[in-house]
Motif scaffolding. Structure first.
Motif, PDB file in Angstrom:
ATOM      1  N   ASP A 113       0.858  -1.181   0.000  1.00 55.95           N
ATOM      2  CA  ASP A 113       0.000   0.000   0.000  1.00 55.95           C
ATOM      3  C   ASP A 113       0.896   1.233   0.000  1.00 55.95           C
ATOM      4  N   LYS A 115       0.178   5.304   0.383  1.00 57.67           N
ATOM      5  CA  LYS A 115      -0.843   6.327   0.620  1.00 57.67           C
ATOM      6  C   LYS A 115      -2.224   5.702   0.392  1.00 57.67           C
ATOM      7  N   ASP A 116      -3.007   6.237  -0.571  1.00 56.87           N
ATOM      8  CA  ASP A 116      -4.342   5.670  -0.810  1.00 56.87           C
ATOM      9  C   ASP A 116      -4.336   4.724  -2.012  1.00 56.87           C
ATOM     10  N   GLU A 117      -3.152   4.259  -2.390  1.00 55.03           N
ATOM     11  CA  GLU A 117      -3.032   3.399  -3.573  1.00 55.03           C
ATOM     12  C   GLU A 117      -2.663   1.974  -3.174  1.00 55.03           C
ATOM     13  N   LYS A 118      -3.004   1.062  -4.048  1.00 50.91           N
ATOM     14  CA  LYS A 118      -2.562  -0.327  -3.914  1.00 50.91           C
ATOM     15  C   LYS A 118      -1.633  -0.622  -5.089  1.00 50.91           C
ATOM     16  N   SER A 173      -3.507   1.130  -8.420  1.00 51.72           N
ATOM     17  CA  SER A 173      -4.958   1.359  -8.403  1.00 51.72           C
ATOM     18  C   SER A 173      -5.365   2.196  -7.196  1.00 51.72           C
ATOM     19  N   LYS A 174      -6.497   2.894  -7.376  1.00 51.11           N
ATOM     20  CA  LYS A 174      -7.092   3.689  -6.302  1.00 51.11           C
ATOM     21  C   LYS A 174      -8.569   3.337  -6.225  1.00 51.11           C
ATOM     22  N   GLY A 175      -8.956   2.593  -5.223  1.00 52.57           N
ATOM     23  CA  GLY A 175     -10.359   2.232  -5.054  1.00 52.57           C
ATOM     24  C   GLY A 175     -10.922   1.549  -6.289  1.00 52.57           C
ATOM     25  N   LYS A 179      -7.049   2.199 -13.354  1.00 52.30           N
ATOM     26  CA  LYS A 179      -5.737   1.727 -12.919  1.00 52.30           C
ATOM     27  C   LYS A 179      -4.675   2.172 -13.924  1.00 52.30           C
ATOM     28  N   ARG A 235       7.076   4.560  -5.695  1.00 47.64           N
ATOM     29  CA  ARG A 235       6.227   3.437  -5.294  1.00 47.64           C
ATOM     30  C   ARG A 235       7.015   2.134  -5.129  1.00 47.64           C
TER      31      ARG A 235
END
Length: 270
Positions: A113, A115-118, A173-175, A179, A235
């Motif tokens: 993970d 921040k808010d990303e996978k 990806s974000k939520g 992507k 990342r």
């Protein structure tokens, strides 16, 4: 399934001028800090370092000839001897990814993970010329002809060693939104971005749609290319991380090679 962690440091990748899909399919040399300059993808004259394969590509002569089970035993034994002597660098807590390694599979999955990303990275087996062949202790011939053969074999090793690499598919990806998918090739001294796509969820019902996929990566402005390299580096896609995974995949390849050969031996002996 194994969950591991390893070391990473910030190193700058270099782009290539190729577009293609991710490969889901060599051998490591000692790591050293390398800081190659970032260059634009098109027209890059950089070349990966030539490295010595841990598993040599010298062809065998005579071992188990005409005897399939015997030949398989020799191959398994030599591969196991290499594996037993392999000193893989221990994993560091600074490695940013969780490693998901399933026995019998040809790829390894990295996850984290940010921040808010996978972030998910699919790492392939090492790309090698000729595949894994191990030292032949039963070499035939001697004298001048044998020496000549050895020199030619070493030359062939050097020519193919520079091609050693692993392919990566990096998905950010974000939520439930779109992507970013990167297709990369990681050499010892550079990481190239071969392709980049924005993947959006599409409605499977109705007529087929052909969305605009954007320009070739090498056709993007250089400043955008550099920004995307920095994006990946932040990342966790760094040379230290990919070099570690290169070594990791060499070891995995040997394990899977032994497992595959053992299955073949068990089948032919039944």
């Amino acid at each position: 399934m194994a969950f591991v962690s390893a070391t990473a440091s910030l190193l700058v990748p270099v782009p290539s001028a190729v577009r293609g899909g991710a490969s889901a399919s060599a051998y490591p040399q000692p790591r050293r800090p390398l800081l190659p300059p970032l260059r634009a993808a098109k027209g890059s004259n950089s070349a990966p370092v030539v490295l010595e394969s841990k598993v040599k590509t010298k062809k065998k002569k005579g071992s188990g000839a005409g005897n399939l089970p015997g030949a398989l035993d020799v191959e398994i034994r030599e591969a196991q001897e290499y594996l037993d002597s392999d000193e893989q660098e221990p994993v560091s807590d600074n490695f940013p990814f969780e490693i998901l390694d399933e026995e019998g599979m040809s790829v390894v999955i990295l996850k984290r993970d940010y921040k808010d990303e996978k972030i998910e990275v699919i790492v392939s087996m090492p790309n090698l010329e000729g595949g894994p062949e191990f030292d032949d202790e039963d070499g035939e011939g001697d004298g001048e002809s044998a020496g000549k053969d050895d020199e030619e074999a070493e030359d062939e090793d050097d020519e193919g060693a520079g091609d050693s690499s692993v392919s990566l598919k990096v998905v950010v990806s974000k939520g439930s939104g779109p992507k970013l998918e990167f297709t990369c090739t990681a050499f010892r001294e550079e990481i190239t971005i071969d392709d980049m796509l924005i993947v959006e969820k599409t409605d499977t019902k109705g007529e087929e749609k052909l969305p605009f996929e954007g320009p070739e990566f090498t056709e993007l402005p250089v400043i955008v290319q550099k920004g995307l390299f920095k994006f990946l580096e932040q990342r966790g896609i760094t040379l230290s991380a990919t070099n570690y995974m290169h070594d990791y995949m060499v070891t995995k390849q040997t394990k899977e090679y032994i497992r595959w050969m053992t299955k073949l031996k068990d089948f032919v002996r039944q």
